[in-house]
Design an enzyme around this catalytic site. Structure first.
Site, PDB file in Angstrom:
ATOM      1  N   ASP A 288      61.116 -31.272 -49.041  1.00 50.26           N
ATOM      2  CA  ASP A 288      60.155 -30.331 -48.466  1.00 50.26           C
ATOM      3  C   ASP A 288      60.771 -29.017 -48.026  1.00 50.26           C
ATOM      4  O   ASP A 288      60.143 -27.967 -48.092  1.00 50.26           O
ATOM      5  CB  ASP A 288      59.434 -30.965 -47.273  1.00 50.26           C
ATOM      6  CG  ASP A 288      60.365 -31.152 -46.072  1.00 50.26           C
ATOM      7  OD1 ASP A 288      61.389 -31.843 -46.216  1.00 50.26           O
ATOM      8  OD2 ASP A 288      60.074 -30.590 -45.000  1.00 50.26           O
TER       9      ASP A 288
ATOM     10  N   ASP B  35      66.123 -30.249 -45.860  1.00 50.43           N
ATOM     11  CA  ASP B  35      66.662 -31.602 -45.720  1.00 50.43           C
ATOM     12  C   ASP B  35      66.492 -32.356 -47.033  1.00 50.43           C
ATOM     13  O   ASP B  35      66.136 -31.790 -48.059  1.00 50.43           O
ATOM     14  CB  ASP B  35      65.965 -32.335 -44.565  1.00 50.43           C
ATOM     15  CG  ASP B  35      64.441 -32.271 -44.680  1.00 50.43           C
ATOM     16  OD1 ASP B  35      63.932 -32.251 -45.812  1.00 50.43           O
ATOM     17  OD2 ASP B  35      63.758 -32.236 -43.640  1.00 50.43           O
TER      18      ASP B  35
ATOM     19  N   TYR C 168      56.110 -34.482 -39.641  1.00 47.77           N
ATOM     20  CA  TYR C 168      54.834 -34.043 -40.213  1.00 47.77           C
ATOM     21  C   TYR C 168      53.694 -34.879 -39.653  1.00 47.77           C
ATOM     22  O   TYR C 168      52.933 -35.513 -40.376  1.00 47.77           O
ATOM     23  CB  TYR C 168      54.874 -34.093 -41.746  1.00 47.77           C
ATOM     24  CG  TYR C 168      55.750 -33.003 -42.317  1.00 47.77           C
ATOM     25  CD1 TYR C 168      55.291 -31.682 -42.381  1.00 47.77           C
ATOM     26  CD2 TYR C 168      57.041 -33.271 -42.739  1.00 47.77           C
ATOM     27  CE1 TYR C 168      56.101 -30.673 -42.864  1.00 47.77           C
ATOM     28  CE2 TYR C 168      57.860 -32.261 -43.230  1.00 47.77           C
ATOM     29  CZ  TYR C 168      57.376 -30.959 -43.291  1.00 47.77           C
ATOM     30  OH  TYR C 168      58.179 -29.952 -43.763  1.00 47.77           O
TER      31      TYR C 168
ATOM     32  N   GLU D 228      64.774 -21.639 -42.157  1.00 51.19           N
ATOM     33  CA  GLU D 228      64.584 -22.736 -43.107  1.00 51.19           C
ATOM     34  C   GLU D 228      63.445 -22.417 -44.074  1.00 51.19           C
ATOM     35  O   GLU D 228      62.348 -22.054 -43.662  1.00 51.19           O
ATOM     36  CB  GLU D 228      64.275 -24.044 -42.373  1.00 51.19           C
ATOM     37  CG  GLU D 228      64.211 -25.255 -43.295  1.00 51.19           C
ATOM     38  CD  GLU D 228      64.134 -26.572 -42.537  1.00 51.19           C
ATOM     39  OE1 GLU D 228      64.461 -27.622 -43.123  1.00 51.19           O
ATOM     40  OE2 GLU D 228      63.756 -26.559 -41.341  1.00 51.19           O
TER      41      GLU D 228
END
Length: 501
Positions: A76, A79, A227, A479
């Site tokens: 995603d 990571d 999430y 990120e």
């Protein structure tokens, strides 16, 4: 609206108009790179056509511990976990980008189709066992405690699934939406594959609806706080039904949307900090909340059919626009001094790209029906919505106070120390020996630029004062994520073929 607030809004409007006048960007180059980014996020066995060659195969045993092939899909963000909820939303938005703006993609269209198929092939695997929908692969706590390349990861690759006993309606319905939207993308190009996607979308939607419940309640320890679903699963069910109706024209899906939309009107969605949304749920859109997207998507169907019964969809779509435009008396988002849209929560550029996509899509639907929007005494024409979306895109590409691009590899000044494991560690080509869990820590702490450019990655973005700290540790701002890029693909495709006047 107070005098000070009016002055601030006026200043933002002037700033945005000035941005429009001075911007000159290579949208085609940015489009190419925004799609290339997805190759850097691939999990699984990489094809011979892989263009981002510093990435190698990873996650080749995913699912094998339970006898299921879950190889493939996307990481995603920075990571190495496969979170299917945001992955499915990213896929839906890539498909919507192609459906509405594919004609403007030129030579990048085949790569956009590849990006979608990489996800849908994986989702076919994740939904291949009747009664189960896999919603995540990888222990997020183990993963986040390590700083290692996906090619080296040795953290637990635990698969997590929704079932009748452990519902996950929001993830399942979002996967159904992604499969349904993608089926339309492939219908003229690969009819057999399209039919397979659509059949699976209907099956997964039925599963999501029949086994209602949030994966927060059943898989919370593993999906939260990463999430968590803060807006409930009802929006995804309606979103999924809306995409299935657009793909099939089956009246049962339309009835489902119309009969259930009133439930969303009564719900108050929450931010990730559990605070109620200021603009109302109708004003929200992103990987978690689909309300505004539902209204824009359904409005297209209503406007094209020229029906007089518009329900709450077109009025709420109009109200949503009025919460975004800075000159509107009902604006509920914030703006930086340089004109960037801000909403609460991390990775702010996800809001700028997702909401701008909706405004651009709605502007085109409004144009086709000769409509404009009235926000109190302010008239918002389709041209104004397009201008707004271009202003946000231009800010991301470098028309901002820092004169820097927030897309890696675009322009001469862009983020160099992004929060991304694979990008920040030496590639397998440069360092063939394995780098273990803690072996990557010195690279994380280094002040050196990342050795591998994740071309096309758009980071979380600047703070609300237009400042940006290029620090790997500042993941909120540095990120990249798939759901920042996915809506941007459609925006860039349109502006590639529609340069500023």
């Amino acid at each position: 609206m107070g005098v000070l607030k009016r002055a601030l809004v006026f200043g933002v409007v002037i700033t945005m108009v000035m941005v429009m006048r001075v911007a000159s960007h290579d949208y085609g180059d940015a489009l190419t790179k925004s799609i290339l980014f997805f190759e850097g996020q691939r999990s699984g066995k990489l094809p011979s056509t892989q263009r981002m060659t510093w990435r190698k195969d990873s996650g080749l045993q995913d699912g094998f511990q339970i006898g299921v092939d879950l190889v493939g899909g996307y990481y995603d963000a920075g990571d190495n976990v496969k979170f299917n909820f945001p992955m499915a939303f990213s896929t839906t938005m890539l498909a919507w980008s192609v459906l509405d703006f594919g004609n403007f993609m030129g030579p990048d269209l085949p790569y956009a189709l590849e990006a979608i198929k990489w996800a849908t092939d994986y989702f076919l695997k994740a939904t291949s066992i009747p009664g189960f929908v896999f919603v995540q692969v990888g222990d997020p706590y183990g993963d986040h405690n390590c700083w290692e390349r996906p090619e080296d990861m040795d953290t637990p690759r635990i698969p997590y699934a929704a079932s009748k006993q452990f519902p996950g309606s929001e993830v399942s319905a979002e996967i159904a939406a992604a499969l349904a939207a993608s089926s339309m993308v492939f219908r003229p190009r690969n009819p057999a594959y399209s039919a397979r996607l659509l059949k699976r979308a209907a099956m997964v939607f039925q599963f999501a609806d029949a086994n209602r419940g949030s994966y927060n309640d059943t898989l919370g320890p593993w999906v939260c706080p990463f999430y968590c679903d803060f807006s409930g699963y009802e929006d995804e069910l309606i979103w999924g039904a809306a995409w299935l109706y657009r793909a099939t024209k089956a009246p049962n899906y339309w009835s489902y949307v119309v009969q259930n939309i009133s439930h969303l009107e009564k719900k108050v969605a929450k931010h990730t900090d559990r605070v109620g949304y200021g603009g109302g749920s109708f004003a929200e859109f992103g990987w978690d909340t689909k309300n505004a997207g539902i209204n824009i998507l359904v409005s297209k169907l209503l406007l094209s059919s020229k029906t007089s019964d518009v329900g709450p969809f077109i009025p709420n779509a109009d109200k949503f626009v009025c919460t975004v435009l800075p000159e509107s008396p009902t604006v509920s988002v914030s703006y930086s001094p340089g004109g960037l849209l801000f909403k609460p929560g991390g990775s702010n550029l996800q809001h700028a790209t997702a909401l701008s996509f909706l405004l651009l899509a709605y502007a085109r639907y409004l144009n086709q029906s000769n409509r404009e929007i009235h926000c109190g005494n302010v008239v918002a024409t389709p041209a104004r919505l397009i201008q707004f979306a271009r202003g946000q895109v231009d800010y991301i590409l470098g028309t901002n106070p820092l004169k820097m691009s927030y897309m890696v590899g675009y322009g001469s000044k862009f983020p160099r120390k992004i929060h991304h494991r694979g990008s920040s560690l030496p590639s397998v080509d440069q360092h063939p020996a394995r780098i273990n869990c803690q072996g990557g820590t010195p690279y994380f702490q280094s002040n050196d630029p990342n050795p591998n450019l994740l071309i096309g990655a758009v980071v979380g973005g600047p703070d609300q004062g237009d400042s940006y700290s290029d620090s790997r540790a500042d993941f909120v701002h540095t990120e990249p994520t798939t759901y920042i890029n996915a809506p941007l693909v459609g925006l860039l495709a349109y502006f590639r073929s529609h340069p500023p006047l």
